[in-house]
Design a protein around this motif. Structure first.
Motif, mmCIF file in Angstrom:
data_model
loop_
_atom_site.group_PDB
_atom_site.id
_atom_site.type_symbol
_atom_site.label_atom_id
_atom_site.label_comp_id
_atom_site.label_asym_id
_atom_site.label_seq_id
_atom_site.Cartn_x
_atom_site.Cartn_y
_atom_site.Cartn_z
ATOM 1 N N UNK A 1 12.312 5.630 3.446
ATOM 2 C CA UNK A 1 11.011 5.488 2.785
ATOM 3 C C UNK A 1 10.083 4.484 3.432
ATOM 4 N N UNK A 2 10.593 3.788 4.453
ATOM 5 C CA UNK A 2 9.776 2.743 5.087
ATOM 6 C C UNK A 2 9.482 3.022 6.558
ATOM 7 N N UNK A 3 10.081 4.076 7.103
ATOM 8 C CA UNK A 3 10.038 4.274 8.555
ATOM 9 C C UNK A 3 8.938 5.246 8.983
ATOM 10 N N UNK B 71 5.423 4.515 1.234
ATOM 11 C CA UNK B 71 5.172 3.435 2.204
ATOM 12 C C UNK B 71 5.250 3.943 3.654
ATOM 13 N N UNK B 72 6.219 4.795 3.955
ATOM 14 C CA UNK B 72 6.330 5.295 5.338
ATOM 15 C C UNK B 72 5.047 6.022 5.755
ATOM 16 N N UNK B 73 4.461 6.747 4.828
ATOM 17 C CA UNK B 73 3.218 7.461 5.139
ATOM 18 C C UNK B 73 2.059 6.500 5.296
ATOM 19 N N UNK B 74 2.038 5.489 4.442
ATOM 20 C CA UNK B 74 0.978 4.477 4.544
ATOM 21 C C UNK B 74 1.137 3.711 5.859
ATOM 22 N N UNK B 75 2.384 3.490 6.233
ATOM 23 C CA UNK B 75 2.658 2.846 7.519
ATOM 24 C C UNK B 75 2.175 3.710 8.684
#
Ligand code: IPM
Ligand code: MN
Length: 361
Positions: free
Chosen positions: A266-268, A302-306
């Motif tokens: 979810x963070x990558x 979050x991964x998408x926002x990243x």
């Protein structure tokens, strides 16, 4: 006012809902920093396949080529289309637009729990530069009498001088850039992720080109890790790494491990970059489409926002990109708004809203 044309490809499964949050943050960043984004969305993916017999129209590259950047949600839904068929769209864009760098930052944000004990926000901060157009993904091979007892399949990895040189050079440049930006003695090193002890043509050639390119970067420390040992070191001493350059398949594998250092898929995020900017680059979360969660609004955006953060940096909106990073840092470290994977109850949209509010504050 700068106006960017952005192609949005939400794809399958949870793609729609995470793309929505990504576009929310993109628009908010534009409001704050004085640019606009004209977003055009395309419904390519497995449902498109069920209707038309292909994942998108035949001229999709022509359609996409004049956009400034592409956002890709996630592709695949094995209940509808076999993965090796649906995922051709991803590989087609990466190769067709010569996005030969797959940039994957491995960073653990404060407030995020990871299953790996050595991982802390201080110890996990490196970047994997994955070759993205050839190597083990060159797509060359065949079947010979597949049903017969003597049947076999072969799949050939292609390592061209040009293909190795340019991605390794990009990684050295990045190591140089990071050295200027980050203090500390672990920066300014490029680890060559290889397997030349066993792959006696492809990776021996890759290593040779690494050494040739390295001669142009005497200020950057050279380093070598065999990919198997690399997975061990990533867990044991994540703080050791600065920039890592890897072939297509090795880069794929080690960045899933990297995602665990970051706290989960979810963070990558990743950027498929055409450094020459002859074609648009494409930014995506690296997680799958999780069809069983589709429409429930529970996945972590979050991964998408990243990936939007990376897109902004690529577009030259460095300040906006940093502001998105600050907003993400703030929301994650406060920990009040968390999706299910983080042990919370917030929805996908609530996390997006919280990042937006922090960004605009
Ligand atoms: C990734 C993915 C893809 C890859 C798949 C979906 C083809 O795992 O982007 O890491 O292997 O490159
Ligand atoms: Mn992968």
């Amino acid at each position: 006012m700068t106006d960017y044309a952005i192609a949005n490809l939400p794809g399958d499964g949870v793609g729609q809902e995470i793309a929505q949050e990504a576009m929310k943050i993109l628009a908010a960043a534009g409001d704050k920093f004085g640019f606009t984004c004209r977003v055009e969305s395309f419904d390519w993916g497995c449902d498109y396949y069920l209707k038309h017999g292909e994942m998108g129209p035949a001229d999709k590259l022509t359609t996409l080529k004049d956009f400034d950047a592409i956002f890709l949600g996630c592709i695949g839904d094995a209940a509808k289309v076999p993965d090796h068929v649906s995922l051709t769209i991803l590989l087609e864009i990466r190769k067709g637009f010569d996005q030969y760098v797959n940039l994957r930052p491995i960073k653990l944000y404060p407030g995020v729990a990871t299953p790996i004990r050595t991982a802390t926000p201080e110890s996990v901060d490196f970047v994997v530069v994955r070759e993205n157009t050839e190597g083990e993904y060159s797509g060359t091979g065949g079947f010979f009498k597949p049903e017969a007892p003597e049947g076999f399949a072969f799949q050939t990895a292609v390592f061209s001088r040009k293909g190795c040189d340019r991605v390794i050079r990009y990684a050295f440049e990045l190591a140089r850039e990071r050295r200027g930006r980050v203090e500390g003695d672990r920066v300014g090193m490029l680890t060559n992720c290889t397997k030349s002890n066993a792959l006696n043509y492809s990776m021996v050639y890759w290593d040779k080109i690494y050494r040739e390119v390295a001669a142009d970067y005497p200020d950057i420390k050279q380093d070598l890790a065999l990919v198997d040992a690399m997975t061990m070191w990533m867990v044991k001493n994540p703080e050791y790494f600065d920039v890592v350059v890897a072939s297509n398949l090795f880069g794929d594998i080690i960045t899933d491990l990297g995602a665990m250092l970051q706290g989960g898929m979810g963070f990558a995020a990743g950027g498929n970059i055409n450094p020459e900017r002859k074609f648009p680059s494409m930014f995506e979360p690296i997680h799958g489409s999780a069809p069983k969660y589709a429409g429930l609004g529970v996945v972590n955006p979050i991964a998408s926002i990243e990936s939007v953060r990376m897109m902004l940096e690529h577009l030259g909106q460095a300040e906006a990109s940093r502001a998105v990073q600050d907003a993400v840092t703030q929301v994650l470290s406060q920990g009040a708004v968390r999706t299910k994977d983080m042990g919370g109850t917030a929805s996908t949209a609530q996390v997006g809203d919280a990042v937006k509010a922090a960004l605009l504050a």
